[in-house]
Scaffold this active site. Structure first.
Site, PDB file in Angstrom:
ATOM      1  CD  GLN A   1      -3.087   2.781   6.984  1.00  0.00           C
ATOM      2  OE1 GLN A   1      -3.493   3.181   7.982  1.00  0.00           O
ATOM      3  NE2 GLN A   1      -3.608   2.536   5.657  1.00  0.00           N
ATOM      4  CG  ASP A  44      -3.190   8.093  -1.376  1.00  0.00           C
ATOM      5  OD1 ASP A  44      -2.697   8.761  -0.151  1.00  0.00           O
ATOM      6  OD2 ASP A  44      -2.839   6.888  -1.484  1.00  0.00           O
ATOM      7  NE  ARG A  87      -6.323   0.769  -1.634  1.00  0.00           N
ATOM      8  CZ  ARG A  87      -5.687   1.434  -0.635  1.00  0.00           C
ATOM      9  NH1 ARG A  87      -4.251   1.201  -0.550  1.00  0.00           N
ATOM     10  NH2 ARG A  87      -5.998   1.956   0.273  1.00  0.00           N
ATOM     11  CG  ASN A 102      -2.285  11.416   2.799  1.00  0.00           C
ATOM     12  OD1 ASN A 102      -1.702  10.802   2.062  1.00  0.00           O
ATOM     13  ND2 ASN A 102      -1.772  11.687   3.808  1.00  0.00           N
ATOM     14  CE  LYS A 103      -5.036   5.497   4.409  1.00  0.00           C
ATOM     15  NZ  LYS A 103      -6.061   4.537   3.902  1.00  0.00           N
ATOM     16  NE  ARG A 136       0.244   1.259   3.247  1.00  0.00           N
ATOM     17  CZ  ARG A 136       1.089   1.946   3.707  1.00  0.00           C
ATOM     18  NH1 ARG A 136       2.442   1.996   3.781  1.00  0.00           N
ATOM     19  NH2 ARG A 136       0.808   3.467   3.748  1.00  0.00           N
ATOM     20  N   GLY A 137       0.521   2.482  -0.125  1.00  0.00           N
ATOM     21  CA  GLY A 137       1.012   3.772  -0.293  1.00  0.00           C
ATOM     22  C   GLY A 137       1.036   3.948  -1.502  1.00  0.00           C
ATOM     23  CB  ALA A 138       0.223   7.097  -3.665  1.00  0.00           C
TER      24      ALA A 138
END
Ligand code: MRU
Length: 333
Positions: free
Chosen positions: A183, A224, A84, A234-235, A50-52
């Protein structure tokens, strides 16, 4: 520095893709191997990786895997693109692979490796630009995980924190735990401890109290997808932090490579926000915590308007006071 860390989130060898399973970190170190785009798409959806930027790199390797197996590359593109929706790096990487107009597997593997390497170099450049904005002896607050696990290596926001710590500018990092997927607690705290960078874990709801004490210089986060006017997805929880930061006079820094910008989108209103399974909210570590049958919502990202952001750091330089004009100026360079 940490792109040579003792762990690798993404590795390519023996014509296979190997991913460190981020669902079971930090207590288990399990590496899973992949040979098809469909399985790689599942790994992205299920948060093995995960993570852009890491999602983009992984998708590029996934596409190359189907080339190696002689499978239909249009189908590979489609299955990966559906994994995603929010991180634009995924679509950017797939476009770059497809635009090579070749089905030569070796050329496609080489392109995926190049995307991976370029991401590490971008992070190292951002680290230098961002660190220069941080005063000596600073305490900073970060959210989610934006480190070597979320990128090709080093990290975006966490890369800046690493670079600033190496320059002796940072004395304390506060990491928000990042409910519901944790996370911050599971990944960021672990990455920083690997590098002996002082970190204190913070329950997300404690941020306002911490900011009020007045010793946080910067909130430093990743992204993201960034719209043409600087609005930043973002998150989930980033927007709340930016509002709190504004109220308490804490500055907000977004770190993202130019591959995270989507200039086709004028403002954050048009960024697609992933809705993840509600079981991530009603359960913790596979154990149900809410009452049986309790409904929930689980938006995985939020959008921070650009007027709450003081600086966006990219590998090409920084955008101070982000707006449609200042974003366009960076891309015109
Ligand atoms: O749901 P995740 O863990 O993929 O979300 C990750 C984030 O929101 C990160 O902040 C973002 O991708 C930048 S990672 C360098």
């Amino acid at each position: 520095m940490s792109h040579t860390a003792s762990f690798h989130a993404i590795e390519w060898h023996n014509q296979q893709l190997h991913l460190l399973d981020q669902r079971v970190l930090p207590h288990q170190h399990q590496v899973l191997s992949y040979t098809s785009a469909a399985d790689v798409a599942d790994a992205i959806r299920d948060m093995v990786v995960r993570g852009a930027p890491a999602i983009g790199i992984t998708a590029a390797y996934g596409y190359a895997l189907d080339a190696l197996a002689g499978r239909d590359l249009e189908a590979a593109y489609k299955v990966l693109a559906e994994s995603r929706p929010t991180a634009v790096n995924l679509f950017w990487a797939l476009e770059r692979m497809a635009s090579l107009s070749t089905v030569d597997p070796h050329a496609l593997v080489a392109e995926a490796k190049k995307i991976h390497q370029e991401d590490i170099e971008a992070n190292l450049a951002m680290g230098q630009f961002g660190a220069a904005l941080i005063p000596e002896g600073a305490s900073v607050y970060t959210h989610c995980n934006t480190g070597a696990l979320a990128t090709g290596g080093h990290g975006t926001a966490l890369g800046i924190i690493r670079s600033a710590f190496a320059d002796q500018r940072i004395k304390q990092v506060y990491a928000g735990e990042t409910r519901p997927w944790l996370q911050g607690a599971r990944l960021t705290a672990w990455e920083l401890m690997q590098d002996d960078i002082p970190v204190k874990l913070v329950a997300d709801g404690a941020a306002a109290q911490l900011f009020r004490q007045g010793n946080i210089s910067w909130v430093i986060v990743g992204a993201d997808r960034i719209a043409a006017n600087g609005d930043t997805a973002n998150k989930i929880g980033t927007y709340s932090l930016a509002v709190l930061a504004k109220h308490h006079g804490v500055k907000v820094m977004v770190a993202a490579p130019t591959t995270t910008f989507d200039l086709s989108i004028a403002s954050g209103a048009d960024i697609p926000i992933e809705q993840r399974p509600t079981s991530e909210v009603t359960s913790l570590n596979g154990q149900v915590i809410a009452p049986e049958g309790c409904d929930a919502i689980n938006p995985s990202f939020d959008v921070t308007p650009s007027d709450l952001i003081d600086a966006i750091i990219t590998e090409k330089g920084m955008i101070l006071e982000p707006s449609a004009e200042t974003v366009a100026m960076l891309f015109a360079r």
